[in-house]
Motif scaffolding. Sequence first.
Motif, short mmCIF file in Angstrom:
data_model
loop_
_atom_site.label_atom_id
_atom_site.label_comp_id
_atom_site.label_asym_id
_atom_site.label_seq_id
_atom_site.Cartn_x
_atom_site.Cartn_y
_atom_site.Cartn_z
N MET A 88 0.81 -1.22 0.00
CA MET A 88 0.00 0.00 0.00
C MET A 88 0.85 1.27 0.00
O MET A 88 0.51 2.26 -0.64
CB MET A 88 -0.92 -0.02 1.24
CG MET A 88 -1.85 1.16 1.37
SD MET A 88 -3.11 1.21 0.10
CE MET A 88 -4.21 -0.08 0.68
N TRP A 106 -4.51 6.62 2.23
CA TRP A 106 -3.96 5.34 2.65
C TRP A 106 -2.50 5.13 2.28
O TRP A 106 -1.70 4.71 3.11
CB TRP A 106 -4.81 4.19 2.11
CG TRP A 106 -6.12 4.06 2.84
CD1 TRP A 106 -6.65 4.95 3.72
CD2 TRP A 106 -7.04 2.97 2.76
NE1 TRP A 106 -7.85 4.50 4.19
CE2 TRP A 106 -8.12 3.28 3.61
CE3 TRP A 106 -7.06 1.78 2.04
CZ2 TRP A 106 -9.20 2.44 3.78
CZ3 TRP A 106 -8.14 0.93 2.20
CH2 TRP A 106 -9.19 1.25 3.06
N TYR A 157 -6.96 4.90 -2.52
CA TYR A 157 -5.72 4.78 -3.27
C TYR A 157 -6.02 4.61 -4.75
O TYR A 157 -7.12 4.17 -5.12
CB TYR A 157 -4.84 3.63 -2.77
CG TYR A 157 -5.52 2.28 -2.79
CD1 TYR A 157 -5.43 1.46 -3.92
CD2 TYR A 157 -6.24 1.82 -1.69
CE1 TYR A 157 -6.04 0.22 -3.93
CE2 TYR A 157 -6.85 0.59 -1.70
CZ TYR A 157 -6.75 -0.21 -2.82
OH TYR A 157 -7.37 -1.43 -2.84
N SER A 217 0.38 4.85 5.10
CA SER A 217 1.15 3.62 5.23
C SER A 217 2.65 3.90 5.26
O SER A 217 3.39 3.35 6.07
CB SER A 217 0.85 2.66 4.07
OG SER A 217 -0.51 2.40 4.01
#
Lengths: 285, 260
Positions: free
Chosen positions: A36, A254, A47, A258
């Motif tokens: 990710m 996201w 995303y 991450s």
Amino acid sequence: MNVPSKKRLGPLLLIAPAAILLGVFLVLPYLNIVVMSFRMPGQGTPYGPGFTLGNYGKFFSDFFYVQQVINTLWIGFLTTFLCLILGYPVAWQLARGASAFRAVGYALVLSPLLVGIVIRSYGWTILLGNNGIINRTLTGWGLIDGPLPLMYNALGIIIALVHVFLPFMILPIMSAIQGIDPSLEAAARSLGASKITSFRRITLPLSLPGIQAGCILVFVLSLSAYVTPSLIGGLRVKTMAVTVVDALIDTFQWPFGSALALMLSVTGAIFVVFFGRLTVMKWKA
Amino acid sequence: MSKPFFTVYCLIIYAFLLAPIAVVVIASFNAGAFLTFPPQGLSFRWYLVFFNNEVFMRAIRTSLWIAALTTVISGIIGTMAAMFYVTHAGKLKETVRVAMLAPLLLPEVLTAISLLFFVYSVGLGTQNLVGMIVGHVLITLPFVFINVSASMESYDPAWSLAAQSLGAGRFTRFRRIMLPLIKPGVIGGCLFAFIISFDVFTISFMLKGVGMSTLPIQLFDYLRTNFTPEAAAVSTCSIVLTMAVVIISEKVLGLRIHRF
């Protein structure tokens, strides 16, 4: 012996549920979060399609984030150090003190663990706030004119984190000291070593594994703490964990979230490994 | 350094450990509309407000329900894994131990985030409690494993063999011989699972669905905007509830609490 015989299959069924649970819901998600972090940011979606290094580029090019990692590490170091300094004598007393004192003390050290982290942090907001007990008492006595800035800064976060994680420092050190044969200390004393020398040359070195376990535990826990920094730090001081969660919940980024989370974890892991190398690694959780 | 010095020092640390908890409990009996110290008169006013607050009551029910489910699932899986670890793991022993303790060693925030992405990626989402319960089981599993495997270290496999030679099947051997002997470990592990699940924050925070708050989350949300002593009443009830679980288990089952 690649084909499991009937005798091996039974025991394997015992570990199967745990293995499946950890494999599917821990290993796969962790691999997923690494993937990710290389994904494209999305437009209105969490995303986008395709992969990029841009999330890490954004982290390193914006000094704001690097500074935040440094702040978080710094808070983690201070918390760990204070826990060690404050906790060691208590651990020693619990391991070697009078037995009546020991039972009560042990219960007192364990009791905060039974109280939720939100509640404990809330307690600190009551104590540390501008209208909190400490400031009110000090102004009431005429010792200070205005309230001391105890909350909404790193100091407040560290005080509360030390409280939250102190038992995690005391307990491993206590069991390490309990594991030292008291006759070693007695032997040192009978050979003429002073109390301080016997402590410095015998007890302290032999309790190092406990110190190490406690320090690693407290350091890792304080890096990833979310509740305490967000309640005590408010909007002014943010640690990495708070920023990461904000990035994910509020702005829904996201991939970048991450990358931020992984950068913090990797930095933390490097310090833990470094610390483990510095001291003798005798790791037994 | 002298003994009295040490005693005084330790007492100060104990006071430090208890201070924020004591403050919350005292604040909950405040009669005034705001949090002030010392409290303006004593009353149960904020307890009444809390008991009539449907949002908080629902959160307590959700928390208890999730903690109970987590305890059962984690207790069964963790006990099975501990049995494998102690008697059958062989060369894999260290690997099994590290794997079982992994959720404890990994940062909870990262576990929560990765689990959140994962449940969305596989289409599970947070519309139900599956993701949250899985997260709670992950976090509590190491505690069941540690407790049960510690209590099994003193278990002699010869006892199982003896039962087997007397004709007991696999399940009977477990139920009649092993389980009674490792009971303190199993109950201790389950107790921890329950308490930790009741308190877990980050996992619940990331994986909660709409209108499915647990008590810690509801309290956290409340604290961001409200400053009435109601939060203190909620906290005190939560503390009493946890203490009750611990004390009842101690009294009824006579076990000792060891976290490490």
